[in-house]
Scaffold this active site. Sequence first.
Site, PDB file in Angstrom:
ATOM      1  N   TYR B 165       0.815  -1.205   0.000  1.00 46.23           N
ATOM      2  CA  TYR B 165       0.000   0.000   0.000  1.00 46.23           C
ATOM      3  C   TYR B 165       0.854   1.263   0.000  1.00 46.23           C
ATOM      4  CZ  TYR B 165      -3.957  -3.024   1.078  1.00 46.23           C
ATOM      5  OH  TYR B 165      -4.937  -3.980   1.053  1.00 46.23           O
ATOM      6  N   LYS B 212       4.224 -14.890   2.429  1.00 49.87           N
ATOM      7  CA  LYS B 212       4.308 -15.678   1.193  1.00 49.87           C
ATOM      8  C   LYS B 212       5.770 -15.679   0.773  1.00 49.87           C
ATOM      9  CE  LYS B 212       2.223 -17.812  -2.290  1.00 49.87           C
ATOM     10  NZ  LYS B 212       1.551 -19.094  -2.127  1.00 49.87           N
ATOM     11  N   ASP B 245      -1.743 -18.688   1.937  1.00 48.99           N
ATOM     12  CA  ASP B 245      -2.848 -19.460   1.370  1.00 48.99           C
ATOM     13  C   ASP B 245      -3.266 -20.568   2.327  1.00 48.99           C
ATOM     14  OD1 ASP B 245      -0.703 -20.806  -1.300  1.00 48.99           O
ATOM     15  OD2 ASP B 245      -0.456 -20.727   0.864  1.00 48.99           O
ATOM     16  N   ASP B 269      -4.881  -6.832   5.572  1.00 50.33           N
ATOM     17  CA  ASP B 269      -6.160  -6.300   5.127  1.00 50.33           C
ATOM     18  C   ASP B 269      -7.131  -7.440   4.831  1.00 50.33           C
ATOM     19  OD1 ASP B 269      -6.993  -3.908   2.472  1.00 50.33           O
ATOM     20  OD2 ASP B 269      -8.085  -4.630   4.222  1.00 50.33           O
ATOM     21  N   ASP B 273     -10.310  -8.806   7.346  1.00 47.07           N
ATOM     22  CA  ASP B 273     -11.696  -8.784   6.886  1.00 47.07           C
ATOM     23  C   ASP B 273     -12.288 -10.177   6.844  1.00 47.07           C
ATOM     24  OD1 ASP B 273     -11.991  -5.947   4.573  1.00 47.07           O
ATOM     25  OD2 ASP B 273     -11.719  -6.099   6.731  1.00 47.07           O
TER      26      ASP B 273
END
Lengths: 314, 374
Positions: B165, B212, B245, B269, B273
Amino acid sequence: MVVLSLRFLFIAPVFFEKYDVHGEMSRVPAEVMESIRKNKVCLKGGLKTPVGGGVSSLNVQLRKELDLFASLVNCFNLPGLPTRHENVDIVVIRENTEGEYAGLEHEVVPGVVESLKVITKFCSERIAKYAFEYAYLNNRKKVTAVHKANIMKLADGLFLESCREVAKKYPSITYNEIIVDNCCMQLVAKPEQFDVMVTPNLYGNLVANTAAGIAGGTGVMPGGNVGADHAVFEQGASAGNVGKDKIVLENKANPVALLLSSAMMLRHLQFPSFADRLETAVKKVIAEGKCRTKDLGGTSTTQEVVDAVIAKLD
Amino acid sequence: MTMAAFLARRLIGNRSSQILGTSSSSSGAFISVSRAFFSSTTPIKATLFPGDGIGPEIAESVKQVFTAADVVIDWDEQFVGTEVDPRTNSFLTWENLQSVLKNKVGLKGPMATPIGKGHRSLNLTLRKELNLYANVRPCYSLPGYKTRYDDVDLITIRENTEGEYSGLEHQVVKGVVESLKIITRKASMRVAEYAFLYAKTHGRKKVSAIHKANIMQKTDGLFLQCCDEVAKKYPEIYYEKVVIDNCCMMLVKNPALFDVLVMPNLYGDIISDLCAGLVGGLGLTPSMNIGEDGIALAEAVHGSAPDIAGKNLANPTALLLSGVMMLRHLKLNKQAEQIHSAIINTIAEGKYRTADLGGISTTTDFTKAICDHL
């Protein structure tokens, strides 16, 4: 391991050239690549990518070299397998060659690292076309594009633009867009609202694994990597158990995902009747509930499940 | 400075300079500490951004509940400007920011970012100017409000300043775009330190770092390295690393596997959520943003819901729970616990629930029910 069992299973006129590849290898061996290019179709088990650097993922290498630009995962509820969510039937189509997986990283100064996420119109258009064509040919009603264009305005913005352009050519298919964080939230709350989802690389990985998890787990979801000339079929979402030697030794690996992927492969090879027979047999075994591996709550071994499927083939 | 004054300063944090400013003897410091620490009559100053849409209604709710619980807070209400303030290049004014910097603690309702160009988004401005580096979101199943998952009890701690971001994108040639993801040692260490400190002070047993790094070897690799280093300093906390994942999959299959999760920006993020979805949605989720120098800004993460604004239908739970987080940060644990239990019991009882939870109560009824439960 699972692939070994499969060879005994095959009743279709398919001949396998078998190769041993392991995740620790630095490159996929040239002869394997040759074989895949020649045969155009491949069935693959999971390849573990070691964490920590030094070795670039073999899965990613395969995808890039064969230009397998689309990764498909079909996540659906299997009758007889209870999960928290009903009515799940989602196909996640994920761009497989660029995005965050470009592998372009460098250290700017000590302690500051940059990673490049690359999005191109060419690849975005390609995957969008594939997604809509897939939806059209498989009678799917809706395609949803997953993105984070409110933050990554140029990159994901380009992806969305490409999707919107392609959507115009398929007026019979509903098209909508959803931001990736909201998407994950909706997946756990109301998964039935999703049909076909088209995503860039990283989000596709997350969405596919989330969808696989809610529909029954990665042990049962089939998938494939498709390119213009080649196709590699493998377990759809492979998080978690790839490379776990303990599961291999104890014979607890779930062969269902790979069996269903082989059915996909048979369809791809234009053998739909064999594909149907295999799928029906697998679904019957799951529905019966007597023969299931540990990840589905049962105690059978890999071989037992495969034997049960063979027995159900008629 | 004397030992007592040192301890006093650590106990009461940054307000110490106001209180200990002139005292020089150790006994004087001690008396000042006890007065500040145990006094319920010295009001604490906190900034309040009621926000837009349903913001003012739910902010009113919070004020009522806090007063009923004897929490003496002197709310410094701040409103976003109607024009772009050139000093901040956003609708958030210089005064707004100064208020938070001075009070060090605040509560924020939902803010609608006006569409348009030439100014920064409100949230981005807050984040950058106040250096809010960690976003903390506890997600737990609310007893009495049934979702598909009953045993969720985890906290997501997300790095809030860099990562994907950073907003650094450009078009290389027509049809080819690059977006930069930045990971720095400084930001990763900062959030990792906070995560482990949080785990320790809240009695949590496990911290999982989500990454990751098999694909993004250098960037997520650096993040993991920092987490590894901090983990060594907390041997009593179990530390594990989970690929994202795998994490998504485990969360939807068995969320009880996780306790505290620490992650870089994007994954944070998505995962936060996802977890909010597990327990009932953003309408029930509190969060707190931690900045340098002990700044803490609690906020409700849901939107401003303009369609139900002013109709007394809004659910104040998220803002109330965020207020509770703020109280815990201020070490007013007793009142925090009281208010928290009152909220939980009201929802569990089921008699008073707002429309989004399937009930018919108004905001005011729901608030009154909570006050009654105190």
